[in-house]
Design a protein around this motif. Sequence first.
Motif, PDB file in Angstrom:
ATOM      1  N   TRP A 159       0.840  -1.205   0.000  1.00 47.77           N
ATOM      2  CA  TRP A 159       0.000   0.000   0.000  1.00 47.77           C
ATOM      3  C   TRP A 159       0.874   1.254   0.000  1.00 47.77           C
ATOM      4  O   TRP A 159       0.635   2.196  -0.762  1.00 47.77           O
ATOM      5  N   VAL A 160       1.921   1.272   0.821  1.00 49.73           N
ATOM      6  CA  VAL A 160       2.819   2.428   0.889  1.00 49.73           C
ATOM      7  C   VAL A 160       3.653   2.536  -0.392  1.00 49.73           C
ATOM      8  O   VAL A 160       3.922   3.646  -0.867  1.00 49.73           O
ATOM      9  N   ILE A 161       4.055   1.398  -0.967  1.00 50.31           N
ATOM     10  CA  ILE A 161       4.795   1.429  -2.229  1.00 50.31           C
ATOM     11  C   ILE A 161       3.957   2.094  -3.308  1.00 50.31           C
ATOM     12  O   ILE A 161       4.462   2.908  -4.102  1.00 50.31           O
ATOM     13  N   GLY A 162       2.668   1.767  -3.351  1.00 47.23           N
ATOM     14  CA  GLY A 162       1.778   2.408  -4.320  1.00 47.23           C
ATOM     15  C   GLY A 162       1.702   3.911  -4.113  1.00 47.23           C
ATOM     16  O   GLY A 162       1.701   4.688  -5.078  1.00 47.23           O
ATOM     17  N   GLN A 163       1.646   4.327  -2.861  1.00 46.11           N
ATOM     18  CA  GLN A 163       1.624   5.760  -2.563  1.00 46.11           C
ATOM     19  C   GLN A 163       2.915   6.437  -3.019  1.00 46.11           C
ATOM     20  O   GLN A 163       2.890   7.534  -3.595  1.00 46.11           O
ATOM     21  N   PHE A 164       4.040   5.785  -2.774  1.00 47.51           N
ATOM     22  CA  PHE A 164       5.335   6.346  -3.146  1.00 47.51           C
ATOM     23  C   PHE A 164       5.456   6.474  -4.658  1.00 47.51           C
ATOM     24  O   PHE A 164       5.914   7.510  -5.177  1.00 47.51           O
ATOM     25  N   ILE A 165       5.043   5.435  -5.393  1.00 46.98           N
ATOM     26  CA  ILE A 165       5.116   5.480  -6.855  1.00 46.98           C
ATOM     27  C   ILE A 165       4.242   6.607  -7.397  1.00 46.98           C
ATOM     28  O   ILE A 165       4.653   7.350  -8.293  1.00 46.98           O
ATOM     29  N   GLY A 305       7.862  21.909  -3.206  1.00 43.32           N
ATOM     30  CA  GLY A 305       8.190  21.500  -1.843  1.00 43.32           C
ATOM     31  C   GLY A 305       7.175  20.539  -1.282  1.00 43.32           C
ATOM     32  O   GLY A 305       7.528  19.592  -0.567  1.00 43.32           O
ATOM     33  N   ALA A 306       5.884  20.740  -1.628  1.00 43.53           N
ATOM     34  CA  ALA A 306       4.830  19.849  -1.135  1.00 43.53           C
ATOM     35  C   ALA A 306       5.001  18.437  -1.681  1.00 43.53           C
ATOM     36  O   ALA A 306       4.877  17.448  -0.947  1.00 43.53           O
ATOM     37  N   PHE A 307       5.305  18.318  -2.976  1.00 46.11           N
ATOM     38  CA  PHE A 307       5.487  16.993  -3.560  1.00 46.11           C
ATOM     39  C   PHE A 307       6.778  16.339  -3.070  1.00 46.11           C
ATOM     40  O   PHE A 307       6.849  15.118  -2.908  1.00 46.11           O
ATOM     41  N   ASN A 308       7.809  17.138  -2.835  1.00 43.00           N
ATOM     42  CA  ASN A 308       9.054  16.575  -2.273  1.00 43.00           C
ATOM     43  C   ASN A 308       8.810  16.005  -0.883  1.00 43.00           C
ATOM     44  O   ASN A 308       9.315  14.931  -0.536  1.00 43.00           O
ATOM     45  N   MET A 309       8.024  16.726  -0.085  1.00 48.71           N
ATOM     46  CA  MET A 309       7.714  16.247   1.259  1.00 48.71           C
ATOM     47  C   MET A 309       6.868  14.974   1.205  1.00 48.71           C
ATOM     48  O   MET A 309       7.051  14.057   2.010  1.00 48.71           O
ATOM     49  N   SER A 310       5.955  14.880   0.231  1.00 46.05           N
ATOM     50  CA  SER A 310       5.138  13.683   0.095  1.00 46.05           C
ATOM     51  C   SER A 310       5.984  12.478  -0.281  1.00 46.05           C
ATOM     52  O   SER A 310       5.774  11.365   0.229  1.00 46.05           O
ATOM     53  N   LEU A 311       6.947  12.683  -1.179  1.00 45.68           N
ATOM     54  CA  LEU A 311       7.853  11.594  -1.543  1.00 45.68           C
ATOM     55  C   LEU A 311       8.623  11.103  -0.317  1.00 45.68           C
ATOM     56  O   LEU A 311       8.760   9.894  -0.091  1.00 45.68           O
ATOM     57  N   ALA A 312       9.134  12.051   0.450  1.00 42.79           N
ATOM     58  CA  ALA A 312       9.866  11.681   1.668  1.00 42.79           C
ATOM     59  C   ALA A 312       8.942  10.954   2.639  1.00 42.79           C
ATOM     60  O   ALA A 312       9.345   9.982   3.299  1.00 42.79           O
ATOM     61  N   GLN A 313       7.708  11.398   2.717  1.00 44.93           N
ATOM     62  CA  GLN A 313       6.745  10.794   3.635  1.00 44.93           C
ATOM     63  C   GLN A 313       6.516   9.320   3.315  1.00 44.93           C
ATOM     64  O   GLN A 313       6.557   8.466   4.208  1.00 44.93           O
ATOM     65  N   TYR A 314       6.310   8.992   2.046  1.00 45.04           N
ATOM     66  CA  TYR A 314       6.012   7.606   1.690  1.00 45.04           C
ATOM     67  C   TYR A 314       7.264   6.737   1.730  1.00 45.04           C
ATOM     68  O   TYR A 314       7.170   5.529   1.995  1.00 45.04           O
ATOM     69  N   ILE A 316       9.564   7.134   3.991  1.00 42.68           N
ATOM     70  CA  ILE A 316       9.632   6.864   5.427  1.00 42.68           C
ATOM     71  C   ILE A 316       8.612   5.799   5.821  1.00 42.68           C
ATOM     72  O   ILE A 316       8.872   4.941   6.672  1.00 42.68           O
ATOM     73  N   GLY A 317       7.433   5.826   5.170  1.00 39.19           N
ATOM     74  CA  GLY A 317       6.412   4.824   5.448  1.00 39.19           C
ATOM     75  C   GLY A 317       6.877   3.416   5.115  1.00 39.19           C
ATOM     76  O   GLY A 317       6.596   2.465   5.852  1.00 39.19           O
ATOM     77  N   MET A 318       7.613   3.253   4.008  1.00 33.33           N
ATOM     78  CA  MET A 318       8.139   1.935   3.646  1.00 33.33           C
ATOM     79  C   MET A 318       9.160   1.457   4.678  1.00 33.33           C
ATOM     80  O   MET A 318       9.147   0.286   5.085  1.00 33.33           O
ATOM     81  N   VAL A 319      10.027   2.360   5.101  1.00 34.71           N
ATOM     82  CA  VAL A 319      11.018   2.006   6.126  1.00 34.71           C
ATOM     83  C   VAL A 319      10.305   1.616   7.419  1.00 34.71           C
ATOM     84  O   VAL A 319      10.678   0.642   8.095  1.00 34.71           O
ATOM     85  N   MET A 370       6.505  17.224  11.294  1.00 35.77           N
ATOM     86  CA  MET A 370       5.757  16.434  12.263  1.00 35.77           C
ATOM     87  C   MET A 370       4.910  15.369  11.563  1.00 35.77           C
ATOM     88  O   MET A 370       4.745  14.256  12.066  1.00 35.77           O
ATOM     89  N   LEU A 371       4.387  15.706  10.369  1.00 35.03           N
ATOM     90  CA  LEU A 371       3.613  14.727   9.620  1.00 35.03           C
ATOM     91  C   LEU A 371       4.507  13.588   9.133  1.00 35.03           C
ATOM     92  O   LEU A 371       4.063  12.438   9.033  1.00 35.03           O
ATOM     93  N   LEU A 372       5.767  13.889   8.853  1.00 33.65           N
ATOM     94  CA  LEU A 372       6.718  12.841   8.478  1.00 33.65           C
ATOM     95  C   LEU A 372       6.964  11.888   9.657  1.00 33.65           C
ATOM     96  O   LEU A 372       7.003  10.667   9.488  1.00 33.65           O
ATOM     97  N   VAL A 373       7.135  12.449  10.843  1.00 38.83           N
ATOM     98  CA  VAL A 373       7.327  11.620  12.035  1.00 38.83           C
ATOM     99  C   VAL A 373       6.075  10.787  12.292  1.00 38.83           C
ATOM    100  O   VAL A 373       6.155   9.591  12.635  1.00 38.83           O
ATOM    101  N   TYR A 374       4.922  11.410  12.126  1.00 39.26           N
ATOM    102  CA  TYR A 374       3.653  10.704  12.300  1.00 39.26           C
ATOM    103  C   TYR A 374       3.582   9.501  11.358  1.00 39.26           C
ATOM    104  O   TYR A 374       3.170   8.400  11.744  1.00 39.26           O
ATOM    105  N   THR A 375       3.988   9.716  10.090  1.00 41.64           N
ATOM    106  CA  THR A 375       3.954   8.645   9.102  1.00 41.64           C
ATOM    107  C   THR A 375       4.824   7.474   9.524  1.00 41.64           C
ATOM    108  O   THR A 375       4.433   6.307   9.397  1.00 41.64           O
ATOM    109  N   PHE A 376       6.025   7.757  10.029  1.00 43.40           N
ATOM    110  CA  PHE A 376       6.924   6.691  10.464  1.00 43.40           C
ATOM    111  C   PHE A 376       6.308   5.903  11.623  1.00 43.40           C
ATOM    112  O   PHE A 376       6.346   4.664  11.639  1.00 43.40           O
TER     113      PHE A 376
END
Length: 508
Positions: A159-165, A305-314, A316-319, A370-376
């Motif tokens: 599910w997270v891989i799909g989000q990242f792609i 910047g928003a899309f860069n943060m989303s890429l980082a977010q997903y 982090i979700g895979m990790v 903080m949303l990145l930390v939340y995702t992890f």
Amino acid sequence: MSLWQGIKLYPKAIGWSVLLSTAIIMEGYDGVLMGSFYAYPAFQAKYGQLLPDGTVGLSAPWQAGLSNGVNVGEILGLFVNGIVSERYGYRKTMIVSLIATIAFIFVNFFAQNVETLLAGEILIGIPLGVFQTLTVTYASEVCPVVLRAYLTTYVNLCWVIGQFIASGVLRALIHRTDEWAYRIPFAIQWIWPIPIIIGVFLAPESPWWLARKGRTEEAARSLQRLTESTDTDFEVQNIVAMMVYTNELEREIQEGTTYLDCFNGIDLRRTEIVCIVWAAQNLCGSGLMGYSTYFYRQAGLSTDGAFNMSLAQYAIGMVGTVFSWVLMSYFGRRTLYLGGLMCLFVFLMVVGFVALANQTDATAWVTGSMLLVYTFLYDSSVGPVCYSLVAEIPSTRLRTKSVVLARNLYNIISIVNGVIIPFMLNPEAWNWKGKAGFFWGSLCFCCVVWTFFRLPEPNGRTFGELDVLFKQRISARKFSSTSVDAFQIRVAENEAASDGDENKGYAS
């Protein structure tokens, strides 16, 4: 059986389970695609309208409609799957759903207006709903206890891989101004179905499904295909006998395999658990992750910047999902799920308090971080562990239908989220921005309380042992410490019945 023994004995089961779970990539991809399009210039120009603030984009009601379209389709697909898959088997149901996916992608790809796009989202949601249950139930039924948690939580990784792609594709096309800026992302969805169809056609049927149908010889052949037959310690017939025994034990405890049976006797408690466990995924604020790109834009970040943060977010979700495999081996399901919810509550409240400060570039980046930390935290606890719990808690005879009910409750709450989150974030509506953290933090705290009192620990238990624990109505907090032997209990019950002592207890 140790983890390494399970890997050596069941490498084929791991491979087939991973293959079928890959279909969930399509669900994660589609979910992020539509949520991110709300911050996508070319998409807004095609399907949007002039807003009161002078910009062009989709209004909050249409955002809610498109986001909920796929959820409506998934609810239909889930209920159909609960009946069809149990009648015709997992493989046939999966293949038909994948073919339907190929057809329904055409609707979104050629949509000329937002109404057609909505119809396409509802249609594609039907096969996606099938994937939601079949993948996790197949994973739980083709592997031994020691591998069950890893293969079921792998569904969350897909599910997270799909989000990242999806985020990567959108980031690469963000500066295109023509129709291919949004058509290419839709077209990429055609990549997955055909290779998965070929794999599903070659895959063995679930031996548990075959055993429930009384086709024990086929179940033995299927199980043989899932294992490394060179291991002399492995006896296929004994495992099939265990499946038949567990099925008969459940029939004695509670006869029936209908949706109504999910709400009768001890199965009512099991249904409650799987439903709330999956609902908590939506009640703990995870809906904000699906709107992360739009959330970052409204928090003050640039489009890039928003899309860069989303890429980082997903990423982090895979990790985080892989890290959850390590955590589960030490803490089990219940502790990790409960601890994850408690951490998410803290971070949601922090996001809310940060939003009370004067909004500057610094506070925007703090909110995004903080949303990145939340995702992890979410993807190392609540997100993946949920898939393991919903596959383990139900009885084998009612597993598919229980998972359908749980996922549909999740989807119903997703519809509510799809209505209120756009209003929370949209500047022409409520314009809450980061203050939405207070709302979701409150709901997350309620989930913490329920988990503490109602969620049991299924780690290391066979399906037969879980049946006995639920039959004896063991407290959720005592599941892990209660010793039980399903075979001895059966013998003892037979002896008690002959003595006329039907009330004797056998779990301690």
